[in-house]
Motif scaffolding. Structure first.
Motif, PDB file in Angstrom:
ATOM      1  N   TRP A   3       0.833  -1.189   0.000  1.00  0.00           N
ATOM      2  CA  TRP A   3       0.000   0.000   0.000  1.00  0.00           C
ATOM      3  C   TRP A   3       0.872   1.244   0.000  1.00  0.00           C
ATOM      4  N   ALA A   4       0.541   2.183  -0.848  1.00  0.00           N
ATOM      5  CA  ALA A   4       1.225   3.476  -0.860  1.00  0.00           C
ATOM      6  C   ALA A   4       0.190   4.568  -0.640  1.00  0.00           C
ATOM      7  N   PRO A   5       0.506   5.604   0.135  1.00  0.00           N
ATOM      8  CA  PRO A   5      -0.475   6.659   0.386  1.00  0.00           C
ATOM      9  C   PRO A   5      -0.887   7.331  -0.920  1.00  0.00           C
ATOM     10  N   PRO A   6      -2.172   7.569  -1.117  1.00  0.00           N
ATOM     11  CA  PRO A   6      -2.602   8.262  -2.329  1.00  0.00           C
ATOM     12  C   PRO A   6      -2.147   9.715  -2.311  1.00  0.00           C
ATOM     13  N   GLU A   7      -1.890  10.238  -3.475  1.00  0.00           N
ATOM     14  CA  GLU A   7      -1.506  11.640  -3.578  1.00  0.00           C
ATOM     15  C   GLU A   7      -2.777  12.492  -3.615  1.00  0.00           C
ATOM     16  N   GLU A   8      -2.899  13.359  -2.636  1.00  0.00           N
ATOM     17  CA  GLU A   8      -4.068  14.231  -2.550  1.00  0.00           C
ATOM     18  C   GLU A   8      -3.680  15.645  -2.963  1.00  0.00           C
ATOM     19  N   SER A   9      -4.423  16.187  -3.904  1.00  0.00           N
ATOM     20  CA  SER A   9      -4.255  17.604  -4.208  1.00  0.00           C
ATOM     21  C   SER A   9      -4.869  18.410  -3.061  1.00  0.00           C
ATOM     22  N   SER A  10      -4.615  19.703  -3.032  1.00  0.00           N
ATOM     23  CA  SER A  10      -5.189  20.532  -1.962  1.00  0.00           C
ATOM     24  C   SER A  10      -6.710  20.497  -2.021  1.00  0.00           C
ATOM     25  N   GLU A  11      -7.256  20.437  -3.230  1.00  0.00           N
ATOM     26  CA  GLU A  11      -8.720  20.363  -3.374  1.00  0.00           C
ATOM     27  C   GLU A  11      -9.235  19.005  -2.895  1.00  0.00           C
ATOM     28  N   ARG A  30     -11.896  18.185   0.295  1.00  0.00           N
ATOM     29  CA  ARG A  30     -13.133  17.431   0.129  1.00  0.00           C
ATOM     30  C   ARG A  30     -13.114  16.135   0.937  1.00  0.00           C
ATOM     31  N   ILE A  31     -11.965  15.480   0.992  1.00  0.00           N
ATOM     32  CA  ILE A  31     -11.881  14.243   1.775  1.00  0.00           C
ATOM     33  C   ILE A  31     -12.024  14.556   3.256  1.00  0.00           C
ATOM     34  N   ASP A  32     -11.428  15.652   3.706  1.00  0.00           N
ATOM     35  CA  ASP A  32     -11.600  16.057   5.107  1.00  0.00           C
ATOM     36  C   ASP A  32     -13.077  16.299   5.419  1.00  0.00           C
ATOM     37  N   ALA A  33     -13.771  16.975   4.493  1.00  0.00           N
ATOM     38  CA  ALA A  33     -15.191  17.245   4.699  1.00  0.00           C
ATOM     39  C   ALA A  33     -15.991  15.941   4.743  1.00  0.00           C
ATOM     40  N   LEU A  34     -15.680  15.029   3.816  1.00  0.00           N
ATOM     41  CA  LEU A  34     -16.387  13.755   3.784  1.00  0.00           C
ATOM     42  C   LEU A  34     -16.083  12.928   5.026  1.00  0.00           C
ATOM     43  N   TRP A  35     -14.831  12.977   5.470  1.00  0.00           N
ATOM     44  CA  TRP A  35     -14.455  12.255   6.692  1.00  0.00           C
ATOM     45  C   TRP A  35     -15.220  12.793   7.891  1.00  0.00           C
ATOM     46  N   SER A  36     -15.414  14.101   7.955  1.00  0.00           N
ATOM     47  CA  SER A  36     -16.191  14.692   9.055  1.00  0.00           C
ATOM     48  C   SER A  36     -17.636  14.201   9.022  1.00  0.00           C
ATOM     49  N   VAL A  37     -18.198  14.123   7.831  1.00  0.00           N
ATOM     50  CA  VAL A  37     -19.570  13.648   7.687  1.00  0.00           C
ATOM     51  C   VAL A  37     -19.666  12.180   8.109  1.00  0.00           C
ATOM     52  N   VAL A  38     -18.726  11.377   7.637  1.00  0.00           N
ATOM     53  CA  VAL A  38     -18.718   9.952   7.981  1.00  0.00           C
ATOM     54  C   VAL A  38     -18.569   9.763   9.487  1.00  0.00           C
ATOM     55  N   THR A  39     -17.656  10.510  10.080  1.00  0.00           N
ATOM     56  CA  THR A  39     -17.437  10.405  11.520  1.00  0.00           C
ATOM     57  C   THR A  39     -18.709  10.735  12.299  1.00  0.00           C
ATOM     58  N   MET A  40     -19.366  11.819  11.919  1.00  0.00           N
ATOM     59  CA  MET A  40     -20.583  12.204  12.621  1.00  0.00           C
ATOM     60  C   MET A  40     -21.683  11.166  12.444  1.00  0.00           C
ATOM     61  N   ARG A  41     -21.800  10.608  11.248  1.00  0.00           N
ATOM     62  CA  ARG A  41     -22.827   9.591  11.024  1.00  0.00           C
ATOM     63  C   ARG A  41     -22.548   8.351  11.865  1.00  0.00           C
ATOM     64  N   THR A  92     -10.930   4.116   8.246  1.00  0.00           N
ATOM     65  CA  THR A  92      -9.919   5.122   8.533  1.00  0.00           C
ATOM     66  C   THR A  92      -9.959   6.186   7.444  1.00  0.00           C
ATOM     67  N   ARG A  93      -9.395   7.327   7.747  1.00  0.00           N
ATOM     68  CA  ARG A  93      -9.369   8.373   6.744  1.00  0.00           C
ATOM     69  C   ARG A  93      -8.549   7.945   5.533  1.00  0.00           C
ATOM     70  N   ALA A  94      -7.462   7.204   5.766  1.00  0.00           N
ATOM     71  CA  ALA A  94      -6.626   6.754   4.653  1.00  0.00           C
ATOM     72  C   ALA A  94      -7.413   5.851   3.710  1.00  0.00           C
ATOM     73  N   GLU A  95      -8.224   4.949   4.277  1.00  0.00           N
ATOM     74  CA  GLU A  95      -9.054   4.078   3.437  1.00  0.00           C
ATOM     75  C   GLU A  95     -10.075   4.882   2.651  1.00  0.00           C
ATOM     76  N   LEU A  96     -10.664   5.860   3.325  1.00  0.00           N
ATOM     77  CA  LEU A  96     -11.624   6.722   2.639  1.00  0.00           C
ATOM     78  C   LEU A  96     -10.951   7.501   1.516  1.00  0.00           C
ATOM     79  N   SER A  97      -9.739   7.990   1.755  1.00  0.00           N
ATOM     80  CA  SER A  97      -9.009   8.750   0.743  1.00  0.00           C
ATOM     81  C   SER A  97      -8.694   7.893  -0.478  1.00  0.00           C
ATOM     82  N   ARG A  98      -8.227   6.655  -0.236  1.00  0.00           N
ATOM     83  CA  ARG A  98      -7.915   5.781  -1.365  1.00  0.00           C
ATOM     84  C   ARG A  98      -9.144   5.515  -2.223  1.00  0.00           C
TER      85      ARG A  98
END
Length: 422
Positions: free
Chosen positions: A330-338, A342-353, A366-372
């Motif tokens: 496994w290698a960490p995905p490359e995330e652009s600033s955008e 968006r992944i941070d926002a989605l992670w917040s939504v997932v966490t709250m749910r 995990t956030r890493a799994e969500l990002s991939r």
């Protein structure tokens, strides 16, 4: 004497100093909690009656105390068992291996319910002792994550949350292979199992009320399967220290991890005692071609160079010839600033749910799994976040796919028990 052994010796000495051997923690007086000191089992002849008691009850708690930093498999120093009526501590330094086998068989018997807390290594020891795979094991640490508790939750925090009783955890790290053990040490070990039957009675009621029992049982079974085999990728991720390494380095590192595991089994030592992560990573990066090169690697144990240097060099040479497409690291995905925003926002939504569902986010995703998954989806992949037969698919997978597609919503409101979601 290594650092961990010195630390254990210090804690063991403290347990015997200044009258510490005469004290024991207060036991919660409540139905379903066995009272008094634990039965100390020090002879083969005591085992059959104890096993008969466990089988008659059908539900029992199980734990072990072990030394894990000196041998390939942890050395079991104490076995703890409890029903709602009795607590027993078996001394495997005095009870024979053949006499212990019926105990291991109880843990692996599908007709009995075995309760553990973060018990993967303990159950693995039972599987090796019985020679069969464990069945019908519930991990209360996992179960607690489905009724609104954080993940992971310590035994002490879980018992306090469910029963309102605080455990004495003074002997978490001690010389369990030293004898004699003090009364307070034995009391600590007994409390690792004493409260689990009553805790499970209450957790199971909450799981049933929330319709979460199937999820808790499925994840408990998966956690036991996870410790059965050797997963090189998890060791590679740890050795990488979060660094983004070139594919060839990752290939070599994986092959070295596999070799280290094999050597550790042969030498009966923990893998990282044979070859620490740091030197192993340096070998993968610098690709030594001679014993002299290998000896120059910083932190490389000299006995390992002398005894196993040729095997290490052969492994490096072989890994250098492997096709890169064989990489499964496994290698960490490359995330652009955008993407990151968006992944941070989605992670917040997932966490709250998850919190609103009463499920600890960390046990689900995990956030890493969500990002991939998010980045792969953005690139055109239609792969699902979770497998069809994974309980996570029911809990989150279908909803998040609809949500990201713009077809789902999340409505939150606050209640006296915290957030709820629809």
């Amino acid at each position: 004497m290594n650092y961990r052994r010195r630390k254990r010796a210090m804690h063991h000495a403290e347990a015997h100093a200044d009258g510490a051997g005469t004290s024991a923690a207060r036991v919660l007086t409540e139905r379903g909690v066995p009272q008094g000191d634990a039965q100390l089992v020090e002879s083969d002849a005591q085992i059959p009656e104890l096993v008969g008691h466990i089988r008659a009850h059908g539900v029992f708690a199980f734990d072990t105390e072990f030394i894990g930093e000196e041998t390939f498999h942890p050395r079991i120093c104490l076995v703890q068992l409890a029903t709602t009526e009795r607590v027993a501590l078996i001394d495997p330094l005095r009870v024979g291996a053949d006499a212990l086998k019926p105990v291991w068989e109880c843990v692996c018997d599908a007709s009995l319910l075995t309760l553990v807390h973060a018990g993967g290594q303990d159950v693995d020891a039972a599987q090796r002792g019985a020679g069969v795979r464990a069945a019908n094991v519930v991990d209360t640490q996992i179960a607690s994550a489905f009724v609104g508790m954080p993940w992971p939750t310590s035994l002490g925090n879980m018992v306090e949350s469910v029963l309102g009783h605080r455990l004495n955890k003074a002997h978490t790290f001690t010389e369990w292979d030293a004898r004699p053990l003090t009364r307070s040490q034995l009391g600590y070990a007994a409390d690792d199992v004493r409260y689990l039957p009553l805790v499970w009675e209450r957790l199971s009621a909450r799981l049933a009320d929330r319709a979460r029992m199937p999820w808790a049982l499925a994840e408990s079974a998966a956690s036991i399967r996870a410790v059965e085999g050797f997963d090189p990728e998890s060791h590679v991720r740890r050795a990488c220290r979060g660094l983004s390494l070139r594919p060839r380095v990752m290939t070599i590192l994986r092959e070295l991890v596999v070799l280290r595991h094999t050597m550790a089994g042969e030498l009966d030592k923990p893998p990282r005692a044979v070859l620490p992560d740091g030197p192993m990573l340096e070998i993968a990066r610098h690709k030594p071609e001679s014993i002299a090169d290998l000896a120059e690697v910083r932190g490389m144990p000299r006995p390992v160079v002398q005894s196993h240097g040729d095997r290490i060099l052969a492994t490096v040479a072989h890994a250098k010839s492997l096709p890169l497409e064989h990489d499964r690291i496994w290698a960490p995905p490359e995330e652009s600033s955008e993407d990151r925003m968006r992944i941070d926002a989605l992670w917040s939504v997932v966490t709250m749910r998850c919190i609103a569902m009463g499920v600890a986010p960390g046990i689900l995703l995990t956030r890493a799994e969500l990002s991939r998954w998010y980045i792969a989806r953005k690139a055109g992949s239609d792969a699902a976040l979770f497998a069809t037969d994974d309980w996570r698919r029911e809990a989150l997978g279908d909803w998040i796919e609809r949500f990201v597609a713009g077809e789902g919503t999340l409505s939150l409101r606050w209640s006296e028990h915290g957030p709820t979601a629809t």
